[in-house]
Motif scaffolding. Structure first.
Motif, PDB file in Angstrom:
ATOM      1  N   ALA A 184       0.888  -1.254  -0.050  1.00  0.00           N
ATOM      2  CA  ALA A 184      -0.063   0.135  -0.159  1.00  0.00           C
ATOM      3  C   ALA A 184       0.771   1.277   0.056  1.00  0.00           C
ATOM      4  CB  ALA A 184      -0.926   0.239   1.112  1.00  0.00           C
ATOM      5  N   GLY A 185       0.504   2.480  -0.655  1.00  0.00           N
ATOM      6  CA  GLY A 185       1.116   3.630  -0.637  1.00  0.00           C
ATOM      7  C   GLY A 185       2.109   3.544  -1.736  1.00  0.00           C
ATOM      8  N   SER A 186       2.914   4.739  -1.667  1.00  0.00           N
ATOM      9  CA  SER A 186       3.794   4.984  -2.780  1.00  0.00           C
ATOM     10  C   SER A 186       5.223   4.627  -2.648  1.00  0.00           C
ATOM     11  CB  SER A 186       3.887   6.690  -2.769  1.00  0.00           C
ATOM     12  OG  SER A 186       4.723   7.028  -3.539  1.00  0.00           O
ATOM     13  N   ALA A 187       5.752   3.969  -3.473  1.00  0.00           N
ATOM     14  CA  ALA A 187       6.971   3.411  -3.444  1.00  0.00           C
ATOM     15  C   ALA A 187       8.281   4.485  -3.405  1.00  0.00           C
ATOM     16  CB  ALA A 187       7.651   2.418  -4.630  1.00  0.00           C
ATOM     17  N   GLY A 188       7.900   5.690  -3.915  1.00  0.00           N
ATOM     18  CA  GLY A 188       8.987   6.874  -3.790  1.00  0.00           C
ATOM     19  C   GLY A 188       9.144   7.638  -2.460  1.00  0.00           C
ATOM     20  N   ILE A 189       8.410   7.247  -1.283  1.00  0.00           N
ATOM     21  CA  ILE A 189       8.584   7.993  -0.240  1.00  0.00           C
ATOM     22  C   ILE A 189       9.470   7.337   0.889  1.00  0.00           C
ATOM     23  CG2 ILE A 189       6.127   9.042  -0.499  1.00  0.00           C
ATOM     24  CD1 ILE A 189       5.502   7.184   2.104  1.00  0.00           C
TER      25      ILE A 189
END
Length: 264
Positions: free
Chosen positions: A136-141
């Motif tokens: 879940a969420g963004s791989a870039g944070i």
């Protein structure tokens, strides 16, 4: 707070009064991570004195040269538990490497341990460790450590990481941790059965220690509940706090029932 145990001055924090609960954090962090994860599950329970030490070489507990192995740390933890518990039976909770030590403490002195909780425990014989993946969420944070630790990449999880996990990195004595880590395997048989109330919690997506070795432990603990949690990795206490709270509550209820005298 601080207490001297042999050559080690152990820094720790505690909350509440009553039965001692010793909560052991994992490697590369300090008491703040365990505190942030387990206080929400424990602070509403009356009669518990929660004790969170910094393990040697982490946080504000300095590891002297005399500590050269996991066996040395285990010996220190036995003495620390004796000191802070005042001789009373205590509960043990361990996450990751803290779970490895907690398991050994329960095996070594079962009469002193009123209950055992192992969350994503580091164990010998790890197997079938899955590849890391984000659910879940963004791989870039976040930084690389965050991205490899958490499987849920949301702003909420990043905030928890930056507040409760990342600050410990600056306090790690890497030379001491490496010295102890060269002899990380405990020599005592810590896999012998422990008959007290036990809960085993593992993340299905834990790419650090996996979940299979925790499942293997079930037969060592005749009064254990086992939960393998989907959509959770090694950071399970952060990622699944409500489920962790429920599992801890069920475990504490079993501890309480065991402590009551049998009715005729």
């Amino acid at each position: 707070m601080e207490i001297r145990v042999g050559e080690v001055v152990v820094h720790y924090v505690e909350h509440g009064t009553g039965r001692p609960v010793l909560i052991l954090h994992g490697a590369g962090v300090d008491h703040r991570e365990a505190e942030s994860c387990f206080e929400p599950a424990l602070d509403g329970v009356a009669g518990l004195r929660r004790i969170y030490p910094d393990l040697p070489g982490m946080g504000r507990t300095v590891a002297p040269e005399s500590l050269r192995s996991a066996d040395d740390v285990l010996h220190m933890l036995f003495e620390f538990a004796d000191e802070v518990s005042g001789g009373a039976a205590y509960l043990l909770i361990g996450h990751s490497a803290g779970g490895y030590y907690a398991q050994a403490m329960a095996a070594g002195r079962p009469a002193r341990v009123a209950g055992l909780a192992l969350v994503c425990p580091l164990l010998p014989g790890l197997r079938d460790i899955p590849e890391h993946r984000i659910v879940a969420g963004s791989a870039g944070i976040g930084d690389e450590v965050f991205r490899s630790y958490f499987v849920i990449h949301t702003p909420e999880m990043l905030e928890r990481y930056e507040r409760h996990v990342a600050p410990a990195a600056a306090l790690v004595d890497h030379a001491a941790v490496e010295r102890i880590g060269e002899r990380w395997a405990l020599t005592a048989d810590h896999t012998q059965a422990y008959a007290g109330p036990t809960v085993l919690v593992a993340g299905r997506l834990d790419s650090t220690v996996g979940y299979a070795a925790a499942v293997d432990l079930l037969d060592h603990y005749p009064h254990a509940s086992l939960a393998v949690v989907d959509d959770a990795g090694h950071a399970l206490p952060h990622e699944q706090p409500e489920l962790l709270r429920a599992l801890v509550a069920e475990w504490l209820a079993r501890v309480e029932r065991r402590s009551q005298p049998a009715r005729r």
